[in-house]
Design a protein around this motif. Structure first.
Motif, short mmCIF file in Angstrom:
data_model
loop_
_atom_site.label_atom_id
_atom_site.label_comp_id
_atom_site.label_asym_id
_atom_site.label_seq_id
_atom_site.Cartn_x
_atom_site.Cartn_y
_atom_site.Cartn_z
N CYS A 134 -5.10 73.32 39.75
CA CYS A 134 -4.60 72.07 39.91
C CYS A 134 -3.12 71.61 39.72
N VAL A 135 -2.42 72.57 39.45
CA VAL A 135 -1.07 72.60 39.10
C VAL A 135 -0.32 73.54 40.08
N ASP A 136 1.16 73.30 40.23
CA ASP A 136 1.95 74.47 40.80
C ASP A 136 3.25 74.26 40.01
N ALA A 137 4.13 75.40 39.67
CA ALA A 137 5.04 75.69 39.00
C ALA A 137 6.27 75.62 40.07
N PRO A 138 7.41 75.14 39.61
CA PRO A 138 8.61 75.70 40.66
C PRO A 138 8.59 76.89 41.04
N ASP A 139 9.11 77.00 42.30
CA ASP A 139 9.23 78.56 42.89
C ASP A 139 10.48 79.40 42.08
N GLN A 140 10.47 80.59 42.16
CA GLN A 140 11.29 81.55 41.56
C GLN A 140 12.80 81.14 42.21
N SER A 141 12.70 80.85 43.10
CA SER A 141 14.24 80.44 43.78
C SER A 141 14.89 79.07 43.31
N GLN A 142 13.89 78.17 42.60
CA GLN A 142 14.17 76.80 42.14
C GLN A 142 14.66 77.20 40.80
N GLN A 143 15.95 77.49 40.56
CA GLN A 143 16.18 77.80 39.13
C GLN A 143 17.12 76.55 38.77
N PRO A 144 17.51 76.07 37.55
CA PRO A 144 16.80 76.51 36.58
C PRO A 144 15.29 76.28 36.28
N PHE A 192 3.91 70.64 38.78
CA PHE A 192 3.59 69.47 39.66
C PHE A 192 2.00 69.54 39.85
N VAL A 193 1.51 68.25 39.93
CA VAL A 193 0.22 68.12 40.25
C VAL A 193 -0.22 69.00 41.56
N HIS A 194 -1.01 69.62 41.94
CA HIS A 194 -1.20 70.28 43.15
C HIS A 194 -2.71 70.32 43.45
N ASP A 195 -3.34 69.29 43.81
CA ASP A 195 -4.69 69.36 44.14
C ASP A 195 -5.24 70.12 45.34
N GLY A 196 -4.15 70.43 46.14
CA GLY A 196 -4.46 70.83 47.47
C GLY A 196 -4.72 72.32 47.43
N TYR A 197 -4.26 73.05 46.26
CA TYR A 197 -4.63 74.46 45.91
C TYR A 197 -6.19 74.43 45.65
N LEU A 198 -6.75 73.84 44.85
CA LEU A 198 -8.00 73.78 44.39
C LEU A 198 -8.70 72.38 44.50
N GLY A 199 -9.61 72.29 45.59
CA GLY A 199 -10.24 70.89 45.83
C GLY A 199 -10.91 70.24 44.58
N ARG A 200 -11.17 70.91 43.56
CA ARG A 200 -12.07 70.34 42.35
C ARG A 200 -10.99 69.57 41.20
N CYS A 201 -10.27 68.56 41.48
CA CYS A 201 -9.35 68.43 40.55
C CYS A 201 -9.44 66.86 40.02
N ASP A 202 -10.21 66.29 40.54
CA ASP A 202 -10.33 64.65 40.27
C ASP A 202 -10.81 64.66 38.99
N ASP A 203 -11.32 65.18 38.27
CA ASP A 203 -11.94 65.32 36.94
C ASP A 203 -10.97 65.61 35.82
N LEU A 204 -9.59 65.82 36.29
CA LEU A 204 -8.49 66.04 35.25
C LEU A 204 -7.87 65.02 35.32
N PRO A 205 -6.91 64.71 34.20
CA PRO A 205 -6.02 63.73 33.94
C PRO A 205 -4.53 64.03 34.34
N TYR A 206 -4.38 64.58 35.21
CA TYR A 206 -3.10 65.37 35.65
C TYR A 206 -2.26 64.37 36.28
N ALA A 207 -2.67 63.53 37.17
CA ALA A 207 -1.85 62.63 37.67
C ALA A 207 -1.11 61.64 36.84
N ALA A 208 -1.77 61.21 35.91
CA ALA A 208 -1.10 60.26 34.93
C ALA A 208 -0.25 60.94 34.05
N ALA A 209 -0.20 62.04 33.59
CA ALA A 209 0.57 62.90 33.12
C ALA A 209 1.88 62.99 33.86
N GLU A 210 1.65 63.63 35.04
CA GLU A 210 2.86 63.57 36.03
C GLU A 210 3.66 62.21 36.23
#
Length: 163
Positions: free
Chosen positions: A47-57, A111-129
């Motif tokens: 349910c998250v994604d990290a910056p792409d390797q091209s996105q430095q730093p 980044f919160v990324h619920d498009g990668y795995l559809g079952r993310c609504d049970d995690l408190p990630y949006a508030a953290a972001e």
């Protein structure tokens, strides 16, 4: 973005939804290798994604943050959620019972990324972001944040690239 996932065996999920292991390596801000059941397995944080390797730093900062949170040898528990088309386990990774993703989200390392795995609504990630956005930290240090890594992959039209 729609991603294709291969579900873990129903029997595996029912029998062992949580597995304990030790961190072997950190590949980037959202993928690590964990020794599970005597095998080194690639684990992608759910349910998250990290910056792409091209996105430095930011990509390096995200990787460093995960490596600091989960140094090699750290005992972790992985809540198995799925297996992706790249053969990785997709799961929630906990150290000492605490999910590592919310803190990384609060500091703008993911980044919160619920498009990668559809079952993310049970995690408190949006508030953290949201906390990171309000504080303008990490990837949110730029107005509106940096370009989302999944959008970069779409622009490159590279559906085989691992998210």
């Amino acid at each position: 973005m729609i991603a294709f996932l291969l579900p873990l065996s129903i029997n595996l999920l029912a029998a062992v939804p949580f597995q304990s292991g030790r961190v072997v390596a950190v590949e980037d801000g959202h993928v690590l290798q964990v020794r599970l059941a005597n095998l080194n397995r690639r684990v992608r944080l759910a349910c998250v994604d990290a910056p792409d390797q091209s996105q430095q730093p930011w990509a390096q900062q995200s990787r460093a943050a995960l490596a600091a949170e989960l140094p090699v040898g750290t005992a972790v528990t992985v809540e198995l959620r799925a297996r992706d088309v790249h053969g990785r386990i997709v799961g929630v990774v906990r150290r000492g019972g605490f999910d590592v993703a919310p803190e990384m989200l609060k500091t703008g390392m993911l980044f919160v990324h619920d498009g990668y795995l559809g079952r993310c609504d049970d995690l408190p990630y949006a508030a953290a972001e949201t906390t990171a956005k309000e504080l303008n930290v990490g990837v949110w240090n730029e107005p509106g944040g940096i370009k989302r890594p999944w959008d970069l992959r779409l622009e490159r039209n590279n559906s085989n690239q691992e998210p």
